[in-house]
Write an enzyme that holds these catalytic residues in place. Structure first.
Site, PDB file in Angstrom:
ATOM      1  CG  ASP A  49      42.264  -3.643  25.840  1.00  0.00           C
ATOM      2  OD1 ASP A  49      42.124  -2.375  25.260  1.00  0.00           O
ATOM      3  OD2 ASP A  49      42.142  -3.769  26.859  1.00  0.00           O
ATOM      4  CG  ASN A  92      42.228   2.897  29.344  1.00  0.00           C
ATOM      5  OD1 ASN A  92      43.086   2.561  29.822  1.00  0.00           O
ATOM      6  ND2 ASN A  92      41.133   2.929  29.584  1.00  0.00           N
ATOM      7  CG  ASP A 315      39.006  -8.071  35.049  1.00  0.00           C
ATOM      8  OD1 ASP A 315      39.430  -7.108  35.677  1.00  0.00           O
ATOM      9  OD2 ASP A 315      39.817  -8.228  34.130  1.00  0.00           O
ATOM     10  CD  GLU A 343      39.682  -1.562  31.734  1.00  0.00           C
ATOM     11  OE1 GLU A 343      40.127  -1.758  32.917  1.00  0.00           O
ATOM     12  OE2 GLU A 343      39.976  -2.531  30.741  1.00  0.00           O
ATOM     13  CG  HIS A 388      35.761  -3.525  28.568  1.00  0.00           C
ATOM     14  ND1 HIS A 388      36.321  -4.831  28.600  1.00  0.00           N
ATOM     15  CD2 HIS A 388      36.520  -2.906  29.549  1.00  0.00           C
ATOM     16  CE1 HIS A 388      37.384  -5.145  29.178  1.00  0.00           C
ATOM     17  NE2 HIS A 388      37.474  -4.010  29.961  1.00  0.00           N
ATOM     18  NE  ARG A 389      36.649  -6.882  32.440  1.00  0.00           N
ATOM     19  CZ  ARG A 389      36.656  -7.833  31.529  1.00  0.00           C
ATOM     20  NH1 ARG A 389      35.424  -8.355  31.022  1.00  0.00           N
ATOM     21  NH2 ARG A 389      37.715  -8.373  30.929  1.00  0.00           N
ATOM     22  CE  LYS A 414      40.399  -1.189  27.836  1.00  0.00           C
ATOM     23  NZ  LYS A 414      41.498  -2.195  28.220  1.00  0.00           N
TER      24      LYS A 414
END
Ligand code: DC
Length: 647
Positions: A49, A92, A315, A343, A388-389, A414
């Site tokens: 990112d 993204n 998040d 995402e 990613h999370r 990311k």
């Protein structure tokens, strides 16, 4: 598809230096680019990112120089982007496309912004509506309300407040706030709905202030930017550690015993996600905070079941969904509707994957209810949805003592390309074997490592290599600073049972009596030990590590799952060394060997830092009368008693 199999884990402890915050990195980059003067940004996050933002800034003509160690110098363009026509690929990266759309719309050029297919499904309509109200020329190339977009020069009018929705993403407000000072005129934004994710807007206001622009705020309903303000470089800036990334490690500490400490965020943080630690505290975890660090340890027994409004930490809240697997009852995560437009649709994705671990999950438009299963399903293959999370969250499930396969683990790039190595540094099981020289620990440790399929660290060889490199460089063996500098950048490599210093094979050269004595001397120097600490910890990788030395259990891996103190009488050890040397055709004298060994034992045991000693929680194995096979078997029994499984 590429995948990563995490072994069953049951403990986590250690220290992690966090990568830079994504939200702060991308905001700082844009503000530095738009400001007057040169800005140096240190500790920038290195990830997909931030690379998207860096590449876009270069494309619009901003002067950018990498000066090493994630630091950049940015030549501010005083709000006048040098390149007036560009096609920009945003991947993204929501934290790049939103603020750039607003800044470019007020920059008087022709730009096109597009991304990966998922980016074209992520809404941007509220922001575009806000910009259209002031006369911006923005056109949808595909579906209305979504990227790709084209942007053209326009005359901006700011005579009425901009009316903006705040219930889909706070990034729309952030984008407008950061761009409007480019007009130099008085601008007002009025929210038409309640604003979500407010802490992210606080980050924006905080950083704008550092670049010299003040925003007046009335509650969370009205924001006004006084006229005649422009961005000015504050000089040198540091990016603090990423508080959302911290959540995985803090949760690991709260689930896996702990303590796990994250360095880079603390009491002083400007990121809302540091409040994740407050939520963990409500679950019973013990949280300790410093100015620049936070530490988490597990409660006695399980985490407490929870029912929480998590709108302020959208998040980091994902991490709580996986923590719910470890709670003592049904849990509810509320007010998380924004997950649907991230995402991936994170509510749906989380529900589907938690079920694979055995949980019962109910999903709603803006909530998730998770009832943990009494036992975790082993071997679940977790899909990560290019998010990613999802990958980082589900690594925690392995702490339930089951193996977990993470599909497409590279999606962590990311925000944190080194995530799984860092997770291993707190969660991969360690068998620590300490003891005096020639107690047989090297041979035993290597064989135990092979039996478990683990990595092996011969920490003594690092001290030996430091002594050898020092002598070769003509350094005195009490030159603490010089030897510590050598140790910090030792060009050592371990490959197929051989040890190299640069290209030279020094496997035998570090085993001479001269180097044995030298190693014992350099090992007594605190600065050398400190220089080798992180290096040793970096050997902690999946599926696990067997480490031998003097302070593996006490200093380097205090959270080791199994700790063994392997010893033997001095006479037995001298005799073993004598036989080894003779077998290698090297000269040896039994009496001198015994004397050397006793002197070295004394030095290792009496030094001020990390002296050789048996930890209270270590098992003692005396090998004086034991064969190697018997010693290996004894250590295996100890490790298996701690739940570790050999191959
Ligand atoms: O285990 P060994 O004989 O290869 O170790 C060489 C020297 O390094 C020895 O004098 C002890 C020291 N050492 C240490 O202080 N701490 C360790 N973890 C490993 C070795």
């Amino acid at each position: 598809m590429n995948h990563l199999e995490l072994p069953p884990l049951n403990r986590a402890s250690g220290i992690i230096r966090l990568p830079g915050s994504k939200s702060i990195s991308n905001r700082m980059l844009l503000l530095a680019a738009l400001s007057e003067g040169r800005t140096e940004i240190r500790d920038l996050l290195d990830s997909d990112d931030t690379r998207v933002m860096l590449a876009a800034l270069v494309k619009v003509g901003v002067g950018l120089t990498a000066i090493g160690c994630n630091a950049y110098v940015i030549e501010g363009c005083r709000g006048q982007l040098p390149v007036r026509e560009a096609d920009l690929f945003m991947g993204n990266a929501g934290t790049a496309i939103r603020p750039l759309t607003a800044a470019l719309a007020l920059s008087g050029g022709h730009y096109r912004l597009s991304g990966v297919p998922r980016m074209h499904e992520r809404p941007i309509g509220d922001l575009v509506d806000g910009l259209l109200q002031i006369g911006a020329d923005i056109r949808y190339e595909g579906n209305a309300g979504y990227p790709p977009l084209s942007i053209h020069p326009a005359t901006v009018k700011l005579d009425a407040p901009i009316r903006l929705r705040g219930d889909v993403s706070s990034q729309f407000l952030t984008a407008l706030l950061m761009a409007l000072p480019l007009t130099g005129r008085h601008a007002v934004i009025e929210m038409t709905t309640a604003l979500i994710s407010r802490p992210y807007v606080e980050i924006t206001l905080n950083l704008m202030a550092r670049f010299g622009v003040r925003v007046e705020r009335e509650g969370w309903e009205r924001f006004s930017i006084p006229a005649a303000q422009s961005y000015r470089s504050p000089g040198v800036l540091h990016v603090e550690g990423d508080a959302s990334t911290a959540s995985y490690f803090l949760a690991a500490g709260a689930i896996g015993g702990g303590p796990v400490r994250v360095e880079g965020v603390g009491r002083e943080s400007i990121q809302g996600d540091v409040r994740f630690a407050d939520e963990l505290e409500k679950l019973g975890a013990t949280i300790t905070r410093g100015d620049t660090w936070i530490e988490a340890a597990a409660p006695r027994g399980k985490l407490k079941a929870f029912d929480l409004d998590l709108n302020h930490i959208p998040d980091a809240a994902m991490t709580l969904a996986v923590a719910a697997l470890f709670a003592d009852g049904p849990c509810r995560l509320r007010n998380i509707a924004s997950w649907r437009v991230k995402e991936t649709d994170r509510i749906a994705a989380m529900a589907a994957e938690l079920r694979k671990i055995g949980a019962t999950v109910e999903e709603g438009a803006d909530f998730l209810a998770v009832s943990p299963a009494p036992t975790f399903s082993s071997g679940a293959a977790i899909d990560t949805y290019d998010d990613h999370r999802m990958a980082m969250c589900f690594s925690l499930a392995a702490l339930g003592g089951v193996s977990v396969t993470i599909n497409d683990p590279a999606c962590v790039n990311k925000t944190f390309p080194g995530y799984f190595d860092a997770f291993a540094e707190v969660a991969a099981p360690v068998i620590a074997i300490d003891g005096p020289s020639a107690s047989g620990k090297g041979t035993v440790a290597e064989r135990v490592a092979a039996a478990f399929g683990y990595h092996y660290l011969d920490s003594g060889s690092l001290y030996r290599l430091t002594a050898l490199a020092g002598l070769r460089a003509g350094k005195a063996l009490d030159d603490e600073a010089g030897l510590a500098a050598l140790a910090a950048s030792l060009p050592a490599r371990f490959s197929a049972g051989r040890i190299y210093l640069d290209a030279a094979d020094v496997t035998d050269a570090i085993r001479t009596e001269e180097i044995s004595v030298g190693a014992s001397k350099v090992a007594a120097l605190p600065a050398v030990r400190a220089a080798l600490l992180d290096r040793q910890r970096a050997y902690r990788r999946f599926p696990g590590l067997v480490a031998d030395g003097r302070d593996m259990a006490s200093v380097v891996f205090p959270g080791a799952v199994a700790k063994v103190f392997l010893t033997a009488s001095a006479a037995a050890r001298a005799e073993r060394r004598y036989k080894q040397l003779i077998a290698k055709g090297m000269p040896a004298n039994m009496h001198a060997l015994l004397q050397d060994l006793q002197e070295r034992d004394a030095r290792d045991a009496q030094r001020s830092v990390a002296p050789l000693r048996q930890c209270d929680d270590a098992d003692r194995v005396d090998t004086t009368e034991m064969s190697i096979d018997a010693a290996v078997a004894a250590v295996m029994v100890i490790a298996k008693r701690q739940g570790l499984r050999s191959r």
